[in-house]
Design an enzyme around this catalytic site. Structure first.
Site, PDB file in Angstrom:
ATOM      1  N   SER A 173       0.848  -1.056   0.033  1.00  0.00           N
ATOM      2  CA  SER A 173      -0.205  -0.066   0.156  1.00  0.00           C
ATOM      3  C   SER A 173       0.795   1.211   0.083  1.00  0.00           C
ATOM      4  CB  SER A 173      -0.764  -0.132   1.274  1.00  0.00           C
ATOM      5  OG  SER A 173      -1.573   1.385   1.508  1.00  0.00           O
ATOM      6  N   TYR A 183      -2.500  -0.880  10.301  1.00  0.00           N
ATOM      7  CA  TYR A 183      -2.541  -1.098   9.078  1.00  0.00           C
ATOM      8  C   TYR A 183      -1.183  -0.466   8.424  1.00  0.00           C
ATOM      9  CZ  TYR A 183      -4.137  -1.136   3.944  1.00  0.00           C
ATOM     10  OH  TYR A 183      -4.261  -1.137   2.745  1.00  0.00           O
TER      11      TYR A 183
END
Length: 260
Positions: free
Chosen positions: A142, A155
């Protein structure tokens, strides 16, 4: 190069993972999808992948929080398809909260699914790839593997860890015809991101439209969501012979986000 190759894609019953499965099906690969989904939907997806051109298809219900189930996923694919050529670690979940309110169980689950599952899947697949003297490990990281955002501590931590894992795997496998790389998408409009919109709106006390315009796309200079097809195309390149010398790298697909 991709035709007839055996491909595992974790977390592939929707979103980016499904898009990648569809892309590799069109190239004539053997596809294993994974994720929590009802039986009728599984059959529907498998039939779709066959129609798109997949050489063979299967489903495995491995829970990405369970190392033994992840190992069984890899071994089952190797048994059915006679190899594990391409491993795409895509499974992921999200939870948005200030760290002082972050539930311990959600923290553990995010680390297990978003980071540890990639470790265990790679651990199981690499010996098979070494025997074949060829393999591709593609980790879907990401932009949050490079930069941070508030309220996403677990995350961001997991995605930073994925980039470290990618580099280590590349060094360990460089002489065995195996490459390991990561793709770092910005915001892609998937079911996961749609959930984030609602969670972020709640966490920040703003509307969902404000989340999209002022939070998610604020740092993407293009002001557009990244397309699933763009991520799938990058995965296809990394799996191809054109990328034989590309390993240990991360590729941002973020509309310029991490250029700031």
């Amino acid at each position: 190069m991709i035709k007839n190759k055996s491909v595992i894609i974790t977390g592939s019953t929707s979103g980016i993972g499904l898009g990648i499965a569809q892309f590799f099906s069109k190239k004539g690969a053997k596809i294993c999808i994974n994720g929590f989904i009802d039986n009728s939907s599984i059959e529907q997806i498998l039939n779709q992948l066959k129609t798109l051109g997949a050489d063979a298809v299967m489903y495995h219900a491995a829970d990405m929080t369970q190392p033994t189930e992840i190992e069984d996923l890899v071994n089952s694919v190797n048994s059915k398809f006679s190899s594990v050529d391409i491993l795409i670690n895509n499974a992921g979940i999200q939870y948005v909260s200030p760290i002082e309110n972050f539930p311990a169980d959600m923290y553990e689950k995010i680390i297990q699914i978003n980071m540890s599952s990639s470790f265990y899947a790679s651990k199981a697949a690499i010996p098979i790839m070494k025997r074949n003297n060829w393999g591709r490990i593609i980790n879907i990281a990401s932009a949050h593997g490079v930069v941070a955002s508030p309220f996403k501590s677990a995350y961001v931590m997991a995605k930073h860890g994925i980039l470290g894992l990618t580099k280590t795997l590349a060094l360990e496998t460089a002489q065995f015809g195996i490459t390991a790389n990561a793709i770092c998408p910005g915001y892609v409009l998937t079911p996961l991101v749609e959930g984030q919109i609602k969670d972020t709106a709640r966490a920040r006390g703003i509307s969902e439209n404000e989340v999209i315009q002022n939070v998610m796309l604020a740092n993407q200079p293009t002001k557009k969501f990244v397309k699933i097809e763009e991520v799938a195309e990058m995965a296809g390149y990394l799996a191809s012979s054109k990328a034989n010398s590309v390993t240990g790298s991360s590729f941002p697909l973020d509309g310029g986000w991490t250029a700031h």
